[in-house]
Write a protein that holds these residues in place. Structure first.
Motif, PDB file in Angstrom:
ATOM      1  N   ASP A   1       0.816  -1.226   0.000  1.00 34.11           N
ATOM      2  CA  ASP A   1       0.000   0.000   0.000  1.00 34.11           C
ATOM      3  C   ASP A   1       0.847   1.273   0.000  1.00 34.11           C
ATOM      4  OD1 ASP A   1      -2.485  -1.290   0.088  1.00 34.11           O
ATOM      5  OD2 ASP A   1      -2.391  -1.500   2.281  1.00 34.11           O
ATOM      6  N   TYR A   2       2.150   1.128   0.136  1.00 35.18           N
ATOM      7  CA  TYR A   2       3.015   2.299   0.334  1.00 35.18           C
ATOM      8  C   TYR A   2       3.040   3.161  -0.939  1.00 35.18           C
ATOM      9  CZ  TYR A   2       6.664   4.736   2.906  1.00 35.18           C
ATOM     10  OH  TYR A   2       7.368   5.667   3.618  1.00 35.18           O
ATOM     11  N   ASP A   3       2.857   4.481  -0.751  1.00 35.33           N
ATOM     12  CA  ASP A   3       2.831   5.358  -1.931  1.00 35.33           C
ATOM     13  C   ASP A   3       3.513   6.697  -1.649  1.00 35.33           C
ATOM     14  OD1 ASP A   3       1.073   6.824  -0.412  1.00 35.33           O
ATOM     15  OD2 ASP A   3      -0.719   6.243  -1.538  1.00 35.33           O
ATOM     16  N   GLU A   4       3.378   7.611  -2.581  1.00 34.94           N
ATOM     17  CA  GLU A   4       4.058   8.905  -2.486  1.00 34.94           C
ATOM     18  C   GLU A   4       3.665   9.669  -1.216  1.00 34.94           C
ATOM     19  OE1 GLU A   4       4.114  11.072  -6.172  1.00 34.94           O
ATOM     20  OE2 GLU A   4       4.818  12.909  -5.175  1.00 34.94           O
ATOM     21  N   ASP A   5       2.397   9.567  -0.813  1.00 36.12           N
ATOM     22  CA  ASP A   5       1.966  10.277   0.400  1.00 36.12           C
ATOM     23  C   ASP A   5       2.664   9.727   1.643  1.00 36.12           C
ATOM     24  OD1 ASP A   5       0.359  12.001  -0.947  1.00 36.12           O
ATOM     25  OD2 ASP A   5      -1.481  10.832  -0.654  1.00 36.12           O
ATOM     26  N   ASP A   6       2.837   8.395   1.697  1.00 35.35           N
ATOM     27  CA  ASP A   6       3.566   7.807   2.828  1.00 35.35           C
ATOM     28  C   ASP A   6       5.010   8.305   2.846  1.00 35.35           C
ATOM     29  OD1 ASP A   6       1.721   5.627   4.037  1.00 35.35           O
ATOM     30  OD2 ASP A   6       1.576   5.281   1.892  1.00 35.35           O
ATOM     31  N   LEU A   7       5.571   8.399   1.667  1.00 37.71           N
ATOM     32  CA  LEU A   7       6.964   8.850   1.563  1.00 37.71           C
ATOM     33  C   LEU A   7       7.076  10.307   2.024  1.00 37.71           C
ATOM     34  CD1 LEU A   7       9.540   7.455   0.582  1.00 37.71           C
ATOM     35  CD2 LEU A   7       9.200   8.512  -1.641  1.00 37.71           C
ATOM     36  N   LYS A   8       6.093  11.118   1.630  1.00 42.31           N
ATOM     37  CA  LYS A   8       6.099  12.531   2.036  1.00 42.31           C
ATOM     38  C   LYS A   8       6.016  12.647   3.552  1.00 42.31           C
ATOM     39  CE  LYS A   8       4.423  14.914  -2.046  1.00 42.31           C
ATOM     40  NZ  LYS A   8       3.205  15.149  -2.825  1.00 42.31           N
ATOM     41  N   GLU A   9       5.203  11.756   4.153  1.00 37.78           N
ATOM     42  CA  GLU A   9       5.065  11.758   5.616  1.00 37.78           C
ATOM     43  C   GLU A   9       6.423  11.486   6.272  1.00 37.78           C
ATOM     44  OE1 GLU A   9       1.348   9.711   6.850  1.00 37.78           O
ATOM     45  OE2 GLU A   9       2.683   8.746   8.298  1.00 37.78           O
ATOM     46  N   ALA A  10       7.160  10.532   5.716  1.00 33.02           N
ATOM     47  CA  ALA A  10       8.486  10.204   6.255  1.00 33.02           C
ATOM     48  C   ALA A  10       9.456  11.372   6.051  1.00 33.02           C
ATOM     49  CB  ALA A  10       9.019   8.943   5.591  1.00 33.02           C
ATOM     50  N   PHE A  11       9.352  12.057   4.912  1.00 32.62           N
ATOM     51  CA  PHE A  11      10.240  13.190   4.641  1.00 32.62           C
ATOM     52  C   PHE A  11       9.886  14.378   5.545  1.00 32.62           C
ATOM     53  CE2 PHE A  11      11.596  12.070  -0.001  1.00 32.62           C
ATOM     54  CZ  PHE A  11      12.062  10.867   0.457  1.00 32.62           C
ATOM     55  N   GLN A  12       8.586  14.474   5.866  1.00 31.48           N
ATOM     56  CA  GLN A  12       8.143  15.503   6.806  1.00 31.48           C
ATOM     57  C   GLN A  12       8.841  15.298   8.154  1.00 31.48           C
ATOM     58  OE1 GLN A  12       5.193  17.375   5.484  1.00 31.48           O
ATOM     59  NE2 GLN A  12       6.269  18.831   6.805  1.00 31.48           N
ATOM     60  N   PHE A  13       8.840  14.057   8.614  1.00 32.62           N
ATOM     61  CA  PHE A  13       9.532  13.693   9.854  1.00 32.62           C
ATOM     62  C   PHE A  13      11.022  14.036   9.736  1.00 32.62           C
ATOM     63  CE2 PHE A  13      12.412  10.316  11.320  1.00 32.62           C
ATOM     64  CZ  PHE A  13      12.286  10.409  12.701  1.00 32.62           C
ATOM     65  N   PHE A  14      11.628  13.624   8.622  1.00 30.35           N
ATOM     66  CA  PHE A  14      13.064  13.851   8.412  1.00 30.35           C
ATOM     67  C   PHE A  14      13.378  15.351   8.426  1.00 30.35           C
ATOM     68  CE2 PHE A  14      16.783  14.317   5.548  1.00 30.35           C
ATOM     69  CZ  PHE A  14      17.696  13.548   6.264  1.00 30.35           C
ATOM     70  N   SER A  15      12.469  16.148   7.854  1.00 30.40           N
ATOM     71  CA  SER A  15      12.682  17.596   7.752  1.00 30.40           C
ATOM     72  C   SER A  15      12.752  18.267   9.127  1.00 30.40           C
ATOM     73  CB  SER A  15      11.546  18.247   6.960  1.00 30.40           C
ATOM     74  OG  SER A  15      11.412  17.640   5.710  1.00 30.40           O
ATOM     75  N   THR A  16      12.125  17.638  10.131  1.00 28.76           N
ATOM     76  CA  THR A  16      12.103  18.265  11.460  1.00 28.76           C
ATOM     77  C   THR A  16      13.272  17.811  12.333  1.00 28.76           C
ATOM     78  OG1 THR A  16      10.792  16.481  12.439  1.00 28.76           O
ATOM     79  CG2 THR A  16       9.562  18.316  11.429  1.00 28.76           C
ATOM     80  N   ARG A  17      14.064  16.879  11.863  1.00 36.35           N
ATOM     81  CA  ARG A  17      15.163  16.348  12.685  1.00 36.35           C
ATOM     82  C   ARG A  17      16.349  17.294  12.716  1.00 36.35           C
ATOM     83  NH1 ARG A  17      13.375  13.750  16.111  1.00 36.35           N
ATOM     84  NH2 ARG A  17      11.594  14.918  15.407  1.00 36.35           N
ATOM     85  N   GLU A  18      16.971  17.425  13.870  1.00 34.12           N
ATOM     86  CA  GLU A  18      18.247  18.142  13.940  1.00 34.12           C
ATOM     87  C   GLU A  18      19.327  17.081  14.054  1.00 34.12           C
ATOM     88  OE1 GLU A  18      19.733  20.149  17.580  1.00 34.12           O
ATOM     89  OE2 GLU A  18      19.663  21.932  16.306  1.00 34.12           O
ATOM     90  N   ARG A  19      20.129  16.982  13.036  1.00 36.56           N
ATOM     91  CA  ARG A  19      21.132  15.903  13.011  1.00 36.56           C
ATOM     92  C   ARG A  19      22.414  16.419  13.663  1.00 36.56           C
ATOM     93  NH1 ARG A  19      21.519  12.978   7.679  1.00 36.56           N
ATOM     94  NH2 ARG A  19      21.857  11.198   9.044  1.00 36.56           N
ATOM     95  N   ARG A  20      22.684  15.932  14.847  1.00 37.67           N
ATOM     96  CA  ARG A  20      23.763  16.522  15.636  1.00 37.67           C
ATOM     97  C   ARG A  20      25.100  15.786  15.523  1.00 37.67           C
ATOM     98  NH1 ARG A  20      19.166  17.641  18.818  1.00 37.67           N
ATOM     99  NH2 ARG A  20      19.362  15.798  20.118  1.00 37.67           N
ATOM    100  N   PHE A  21      25.093  14.560  15.119  1.00 36.51           N
ATOM    101  CA  PHE A  21      26.330  13.789  14.950  1.00 36.51           C
ATOM    102  C   PHE A  21      27.268  13.928  16.144  1.00 36.51           C
ATOM    103  CE2 PHE A  21      24.712  14.676  10.699  1.00 36.51           C
ATOM    104  CZ  PHE A  21      24.698  13.410  10.124  1.00 36.51           C
ATOM    105  N   GLY A  22      26.703  13.918  17.324  1.00 39.39           N
ATOM    106  CA  GLY A  22      27.514  13.970  18.541  1.00 39.39           C
ATOM    107  C   GLY A  22      27.733  15.371  19.088  1.00 39.39           C
ATOM    108  N   MET A  23      27.422  16.394  18.278  1.00 36.57           N
ATOM    109  CA  MET A  23      27.650  17.778  18.743  1.00 36.57           C
ATOM    110  C   MET A  23      26.470  18.258  19.580  1.00 36.57           C
ATOM    111  SD  MET A  23      29.295  19.534  15.351  1.00 36.57           S
ATOM    112  CE  MET A  23      28.353  18.677  14.129  1.00 36.57           C
TER     113      MET A  23
END
Ligand code: IPE
Ligand code: IPE
Ligand code: MG
Length: 253
Positions: A217-239
């Protein structure tokens, strides 16, 4: 971090997206059908997600199609999966090329039939100059196998005088994996929250996203939802957060 991602409207697409495509069997069983029916439908989701990923700016997509452990499944399911895999590659090869998708199959390919290995070589050769997106289809793949294989290659290169073990570092290990680049976002569909021996080394700093959607069932809208989540992440890599926001790893905040 912005330099690891490409902006697509308000969404930030990961540079390297990895997906554990899970839930085919349950999707079929919920409909009173054989598990293989779910794998067949899953192939349509693969096509949708490749197209949507390239459109949204993903530069590398690694899809988990068959794990080193999946050989333990009933013989009939394994052989149906091999047939579907071979048919998929054959059927999609031209479209992949036309859409600029450089395709590689990653994993221990020695276990596949000769004809499947030939199919694999053909699609890899056909698409080798494509540059819209790199697609890695992980088949007979396991993260532990990948790391072990990298070490075997390093030892062989050392015995041939091509590499000095004193130079061994993390980059060198990465370069000898079948998927050398780090994963930015890893998605698992189908509701389970585990990584099942996928890209263990490469996912060291990946953002993890678990979706309840079953893979067919996975489609473009599901992918957008995941990218929405990714967009809010602060990637600190230990900093610290302050360091990341000032973009100065040496500041004393
Ligand atoms: C993923 O779906 C596909 C493969 C592992 C080949 P599953 O076949 O694992 O589906 P579920 O998890 O049983 O629903
Ligand atoms: C992981 O799914 C492998 C693929 C998606 C190809 P599985 O369904 O095999 O994972 P487990 O066994 O439930 O962890
Ligand atoms: Mg499963």
């Amino acid at each position: 971090m912005q330099d690891l991602a490409i902006k697509s409207g308000s969404l930030v697409a990961p540079r390297h997206l990895a997906i554990i495509m899970d839930g085919n069997g349950r999707w079929a069983q919920m409909r009173g059908k054989q598990r293989v029916f779910g794998h067949k439908e899953g192939a349509n989701a693969v096509r949708r997600v490749i197209t949507a990923s390239a459109k949204m700016g993903v530069k590398e997509l690694t899809l988990f199609a068959f794990s080193s452990e999946n050989w333990k499944r009933p013989k009939l399911e394994v052989s149906a999966l091999m047939t579907l895999f071979s048919e998929y590659i054959k059927k999609e090869a031209n479209a992949l090329k036309e859409n600029g998708i450089r395709t590689r199959i990653v994993g221990d390919k020695t276990k596949f039939s000769k004809s499947l290995q030939e199919q694999i070589s053909k699609v890899e050769e056909l698409t080798k100059d494509c540059n819209v997106m790199q697609l890695n289809i992980a088949a007979n793949y396991g993260g532990r196998w990948d790391i072990l294989d990298a070490f075997k290659q390093i030892i062989t290169k050392n015995s041939q005088g091509l590499l000095n073990l004193n130079e061994l570092n993390e980059d060198l290990v990465s370069q000898n994996l079948c998927v050398p680049s780090d994963v930015d976002l890893m998605i698992r569909t189908g509701g389970e929250k585990r990584i099942s021996n996928f890209l263990l080394w490469q996912a060291a700093y990946a953002e993890l996203y678990f979706s309840n959607t079953l893979w067919p069932d996975y489609d473009e809208d599901d992918l957008k939802e995941a990218f929405q989540f990714f967009s809010t992440r602060e990637r600190r890599f230990g900093m610290t957060s302050a360091q990341v926001q000032n973009k100065d790893p040496n500041n004393a905040n």
